[in-house]
Design a protein around this motif. Structure first.
Motif, PDB file in Angstrom:
ATOM      1  N   VAL A  40      -6.366   9.714   0.590  1.00  0.00           N
ATOM      2  CA  VAL A  40      -5.851   9.513   1.945  1.00  0.00           C
ATOM      3  C   VAL A  40      -6.850   8.775   2.852  1.00  0.00           C
TER       4      VAL A  40
ATOM      5  N   VAL B  37       0.841  -1.198   0.000  1.00  0.00           N
ATOM      6  CA  VAL B  37       0.000   0.000   0.000  1.00  0.00           C
ATOM      7  C   VAL B  37       0.875   1.248   0.000  1.00  0.00           C
ATOM      8  N   PHE B  38       0.528   2.195  -0.831  1.00  0.00           N
ATOM      9  CA  PHE B  38       1.205   3.486  -0.837  1.00  0.00           C
ATOM     10  C   PHE B  38       0.234   4.587  -0.464  1.00  0.00           C
ATOM     11  N   ALA B  39       0.783   5.667   0.029  1.00  0.00           N
ATOM     12  CA  ALA B  39      -0.071   6.738   0.548  1.00  0.00           C
ATOM     13  C   ALA B  39      -0.343   7.819  -0.486  1.00  0.00           C
TER      14      ALA B  39
ATOM     15  N   VAL C 215      -6.907   5.077   1.780  1.00  0.00           N
ATOM     16  CA  VAL C 215      -5.642   4.395   1.990  1.00  0.00           C
ATOM     17  C   VAL C 215      -5.493   3.904   3.432  1.00  0.00           C
ATOM     18  N   MET C 216      -6.132   4.577   4.388  1.00  0.00           N
ATOM     19  CA  MET C 216      -6.054   4.135   5.778  1.00  0.00           C
ATOM     20  C   MET C 216      -6.721   2.770   5.929  1.00  0.00           C
TER      21      MET C 216
ATOM     22  N   ALA D  56      -4.612   0.143   4.241  1.00  0.00           N
ATOM     23  CA  ALA D  56      -3.452  -0.214   5.069  1.00  0.00           C
ATOM     24  C   ALA D  56      -3.877  -1.159   6.187  1.00  0.00           C
TER      25      ALA D  56
END
Lengths: 182, 182
Positions: free
Chosen positions: A76, A70-72, A79-80, A83
């Protein structure tokens, strides 16, 4: 060798199981998704993901697991959750002592289509072609998970091939040395 | 009631255990951290966090778990690891059927110091004062974890107090109605 690929997500984790052996075409064993409801609380959702992934691991007994790294750089908020879902996926595999490999989306795209910038449709088309399927696995996250498993198998076998080539080269050099008394 | 607070992080998860009962001062039972090495692979680190948290849950048998809610407004690289560690913390508690409550850093700061913008030192000082300690729990993440547990206990008891007040008010109204034949 059987690889289970996981494309992590809080709402939907794509799952794909692919069998591969050196010199034989790859075979898709299963593809699907683990889903959780958006109106559930986070603890219930993460628990649901854990139970779902455990079930897939029990049912298909893979030799290794490939998870999307996973990249940020994306959205945003999303993505949390991604992750968090990926942490569950990684720990489920690690707990069983399975090798876990993390691949970036562009690594997977490059492995499958030759371009790290390929779109989802192109990845799906190539996944179907590689596995001799009539159409890409559904849903789209399942196709991505299958692509992850293929990426793992190909990188693995590429590494094996390089290792074998190195050994062969070293043997040739050794024989040449002996022959010429060097 | 015993609450275990967790301040999640990939390198260090702060842990704090606090006992609380209505009308009695809070007591710190234990504080510390679960650590993983930065040069380990992600699967090993997440597994280490899971094992460490399981050990704390086994040792202290809390009635509830409070975990910091992760936001993406901070350093984006760090936040990914924090999100992954928090997922492990949440699922460890949820798997045991423990209630899990997520609190934002500003909620915790406001509960402990009266200001959502308080700094770490101020939170540490207040945690020590509330628990009648000579100095704040160490390391800093442990103090934050203890603050999370206090926040949970205070919010919980505040909610109970409001619920009791509501019931009392409803009873008063009911009695007044009966008395006046309304």
């Amino acid at each position: 060798m059987r690889v289970l690929g996981i494309d992590p997500g809080l709402t939907r984790c794509g799952i794909g199981v692919v069998d591969g052996a050196v010199g034989a075409p790859l075979t898709m064993v299963a593809a699907g998704a683990v889903r959780t409801l958006a109106d559930e609380e986070l603890p219930a959702r993460l628990l649901g993901i854990e139970k779902g992934i455990e079930q897939w691991l029990d049912d298909y007994q893979p030799d290794a697991v490939a998870v999307e790294r996973v990249f940020a750089q994306h959205n945003v908020r999303t993505v949390m959750g991604t992750a968090q879902a990926s942490a569950i996926a990684v720990v489920c595999a690690a707990r069983r002592g399975l090798p876990v490999s993390l691949h970036t989306p562009s690594e997977v795209k490059a492995a499958i289509t030759g371009s790290g910038r390929a779109d989802k449709a192109q990845v799906g088309t190539m996944v179907a072609r590689i596995l001799r399927l009539d159409s890409p696995p559904r849903p789209a996250d399942a196709a991505d998970a299958v692509a992850l498993a293929i990426c793992y198998l190909w990188r693995g076998s590429a590494q094996e091939r390089i290792a074998r080539a190195r050994q062969k080269f070293a043997r040739t050099i050794e024989l040449a040395r002996q022959r010429h008394g060097l």
